[in-house]
Design an enzyme around this catalytic site. Structure first.
Site, PDB file in Angstrom:
ATOM      1  N   ASN A   7     -15.225 -42.101 -14.730  1.00  0.00           N
ATOM      2  CA  ASN A   7     -13.927 -41.836 -14.823  1.00  0.00           C
ATOM      3  C   ASN A   7     -13.289 -41.277 -14.008  1.00  0.00           C
ATOM      4  O   ASN A   7     -13.396 -40.408 -14.000  1.00  0.00           O
ATOM      5  CB  ASN A   7     -13.466 -41.043 -16.295  1.00  0.00           C
ATOM      6  CG  ASN A   7     -11.223 -40.669 -16.652  1.00  0.00           C
ATOM      7  OD1 ASN A   7     -11.216 -41.084 -15.463  1.00  0.00           O
ATOM      8  ND2 ASN A   7     -11.403 -39.981 -17.860  1.00  0.00           N
ATOM      9  N   ARG A  90     -13.013 -46.273 -16.666  1.00  0.00           N
ATOM     10  CA  ARG A  90     -12.162 -46.270 -17.032  1.00  0.00           C
ATOM     11  C   ARG A  90     -10.844 -46.882 -15.701  1.00  0.00           C
ATOM     12  O   ARG A  90     -11.441 -46.184 -15.056  1.00  0.00           O
ATOM     13  CB  ARG A  90     -11.710 -45.152 -17.660  1.00  0.00           C
ATOM     14  CG  ARG A  90     -10.222 -45.026 -18.385  1.00  0.00           C
ATOM     15  CD  ARG A  90      -9.746 -43.313 -18.204  1.00  0.00           C
ATOM     16  NE  ARG A  90      -9.088 -43.652 -18.526  1.00  0.00           N
ATOM     17  CZ  ARG A  90      -7.686 -42.408 -18.157  1.00  0.00           C
ATOM     18  NH1 ARG A  90      -8.667 -41.623 -17.253  1.00  0.00           N
ATOM     19  NH2 ARG A  90      -6.355 -42.120 -19.155  1.00  0.00           N
ATOM     20  N   HIS A 179      -3.331 -44.944 -22.212  1.00  0.00           N
ATOM     21  CA  HIS A 179      -4.172 -43.895 -23.762  1.00  0.00           C
ATOM     22  C   HIS A 179      -4.170 -45.000 -24.027  1.00  0.00           C
ATOM     23  O   HIS A 179      -5.298 -44.527 -24.978  1.00  0.00           O
ATOM     24  CB  HIS A 179      -3.309 -42.038 -24.018  1.00  0.00           C
ATOM     25  CG  HIS A 179      -3.102 -41.139 -23.424  1.00  0.00           C
ATOM     26  ND1 HIS A 179      -1.975 -40.554 -23.395  1.00  0.00           N
ATOM     27  CD2 HIS A 179      -3.819 -40.479 -22.287  1.00  0.00           C
ATOM     28  CE1 HIS A 179      -1.914 -39.482 -22.776  1.00  0.00           C
ATOM     29  NE2 HIS A 179      -3.401 -39.630 -22.181  1.00  0.00           N
ATOM     30  N   ARG A 240       5.163 -32.811 -17.826  1.00  0.00           N
ATOM     31  CA  ARG A 240       5.816 -33.821 -17.115  1.00  0.00           C
ATOM     32  C   ARG A 240       7.025 -34.009 -18.068  1.00  0.00           C
ATOM     33  O   ARG A 240       6.774 -33.354 -19.473  1.00  0.00           O
ATOM     34  CB  ARG A 240       5.540 -34.887 -17.252  1.00  0.00           C
ATOM     35  CG  ARG A 240       4.314 -35.354 -16.374  1.00  0.00           C
ATOM     36  CD  ARG A 240       2.958 -36.742 -16.914  1.00  0.00           C
ATOM     37  NE  ARG A 240       1.356 -36.480 -16.273  1.00  0.00           N
ATOM     38  CZ  ARG A 240       0.919 -37.186 -16.953  1.00  0.00           C
ATOM     39  NH1 ARG A 240       1.336 -37.905 -18.083  1.00  0.00           N
ATOM     40  NH2 ARG A 240      -0.586 -36.826 -17.357  1.00  0.00           N
ATOM     41  N   GLU A 386     -13.116 -42.041 -26.072  1.00  0.00           N
ATOM     42  CA  GLU A 386     -12.894 -43.173 -25.030  1.00  0.00           C
ATOM     43  C   GLU A 386     -13.895 -43.307 -24.151  1.00  0.00           C
ATOM     44  O   GLU A 386     -14.357 -44.741 -24.245  1.00  0.00           O
ATOM     45  CB  GLU A 386     -11.662 -42.020 -24.349  1.00  0.00           C
ATOM     46  CG  GLU A 386     -10.480 -41.991 -24.437  1.00  0.00           C
ATOM     47  CD  GLU A 386      -9.679 -41.441 -23.869  1.00  0.00           C
ATOM     48  OE1 GLU A 386      -9.823 -40.256 -23.901  1.00  0.00           O
ATOM     49  OE2 GLU A 386      -8.525 -41.527 -22.547  1.00  0.00           O
TER      50      GLU A 386
END
Ligand code: AMP
Length: 412
Positions: A7, A90, A179, A240, A386
């Site tokens: 990743n 990923r 996600h 964010r 994940e």
């Protein structure tokens, strides 16, 4: 034989080694400060920690460091790199081209390059990681697992914005969602924990980490999600803004003479909980300060939980009901306060939390149902994984099983 997952971010490379025969991760680690002379690698093998320090000016050097670490020690997960059967990457943005994971070919690399305009922060480091792994492990098959893929099942009404349709056609302006790998994993685990077929479940999955997103998962398929064209939309996040009136940036840019890049930074890096508190984006700090009476931190928690609760209500409406709410990622797995507050007003939907179970669910790897015994809607805490999805997609693709009618994950 094992699968290496990678990743790659702009300054870090997270990795794991999965051995399918034992259904176990032999190692998980990260190289930090990629691009600098003082990069370091941290790896966990069971209880053991390994640390290496070495310059890693680019992703090739970082992946080389990973391979070196994997070859070290009595318990080396891959003493000989030939033990690595395949590499799963990923990949953040698959646009509309990829509704599922795919074998990396020259054509796929070109497509990822094209899609970099949609994910300028994420796709270029993903590509750098792919090129590094191709160079260092020649002939080893590589697979891309997209963060956007799980959400490609959304109906048109969920993914289009009420904007000139020509923007969608010309620029691909639509909701993609992110996600996805995490939402896929926890929704499938939820069916197992509930002991019910996924096909009949209406789930809201909440991935609340530094970035946060919600998904409405109906019968195992994503039918709506809170992140949009970029991961900026939706819930209140660490730094964010989440959803705001789109007129705000236009107004502030004009009043404060900000460039596009400056406004981008304000919305992505200086907003959310950090913007509200002026100090913190880590929920632990915010919760501790709120407990000491800090009004700004209390308000930040209230805004975050209000956004969560509104989203759960909206998705229940989209799905015509709700069977379970699933919490995952750093905050979802650990913060009893955020979970309780997010669900506070949802009694009318049949959500009732068991406060003792909620308090007890933190930091563990256990999957828990923390709803009160009579609650019509179940509330689950499911640690995400994940890497397992990436490893199993990769193996499934290499063995030609993935996407076939009988394909199933080991965890469903
Ligand atoms: P992630 O992006 O999934 O790694 O999650 C990172 C976020 O999880 C950070 O904002 C952390 O503060 C938060 N987090 C981790 N542990 C806890 C905890 N015990 N209580 C509250 N938040 C936590």
């Amino acid at each position: 034989m094992s699968v290496l997952t990678l990743n790659c971010g702009s300054s870090s490379v997270k990795y794991s080694v999965y051995e399918p025969a034992r259904r176990a991760f032999l190692a998980r680690g990260v190289v930090e400060r990629v691009g600098s002379a003082d990069a370091f690698l941290k790896e966990k093998r069971g209880e053991r920690e390994l640390r290496l320090e070495e310059a890693a000016p680019d992703h090739v050097a970082a992946v080389r460091l990973v391979l070196r670490a994997l070859g070290e020690g009595e318990d080396a997960p891959a003493r000989d790199p030939r033990a690595i059967r395949a590499v799963g990457h990923r990949a953040v943005h698959g646009g509309e081209r990829f509704a599922q994971s795919a074998l990396i070919t020259d054509e796929l690399v070109r497509t990822l390059e094209e899609l970099s305009v949609l994910a300028p922060l994420h796709n270029p480091p993903n590509l750098a990681g792919i090129r590094a792994a191709q160079a260092l492990l020649p002939g080893v098959p590589q697979v891309a697992v997209f963060d956007t893929a799980f959400h490609q099942s959304m109906p048109r009404a969920a993914y289009l914005y009420a904007l000139p349709l020509a923007w969608y056609e010309r620029h691909g302006i639509r909701r993609y969602g992110f996600h996805g790998t995490s939402h896929l994993y926890v929704s499938r685990r939820a069916a197992v924990v509930l002991g019910r077929p996924l096909a009949e479940l209406r789930l809201v999955t909440l991935h609340i980490g530094n970035g946060a997103s919600a998904a409405a998962v109906l019968g195992g398929r994503s039918v709506d999600t809170s992140m949009g064209f970029t991961p900026l939309e939706g819930l209140v996040m660490g730094t964010r803004s989440g959803s705001i009136d789109p007129a705000i940036p236009l107004y502030v840019m004009e009043r404060e003479q900000l460039s596009v890049a400056q406004m981008d930074k304000q919305l992505n890096k200086q907003s959310g909980l950090l913007g509200l508190t002026g100090r913190f984006n880590d929920r632990r700090d915010i919760e501790a300060a709120a407990a000491q009476g800090d009004e700004g931190c209390r308000l930040a928690i209230e805004l975050e939980c209000r956004a969560l609760s509104k989203t759960i209500g909206a998705y229940a409406a989209v799905m015509g009901g709700l069977d379970a709410v699933v919490f995952t990622a750093g905050v979802g797995e650990n913060s009893a306060l955020i979970r309780a507050r997010a669900l506070q007003g949802l009694g009318f939907l049949g959500v009732r939390l068991d406060e003792e179970k909620n308090q007890a669910a933190r930091g563990g790897k256990a999957e828990l149902d923390i709803a009160a015994p009579g609650s019509r809607v179940r509330v689950l805490v499911i640690p995400t994984n994940e890497e397992l999805v990436i490893a199993e997609d990769t193996l499934g693709i290499v063995e030609g099983r993935f996407g076939q009618p009988g394909f199933r994950y080991s965890f469903e």
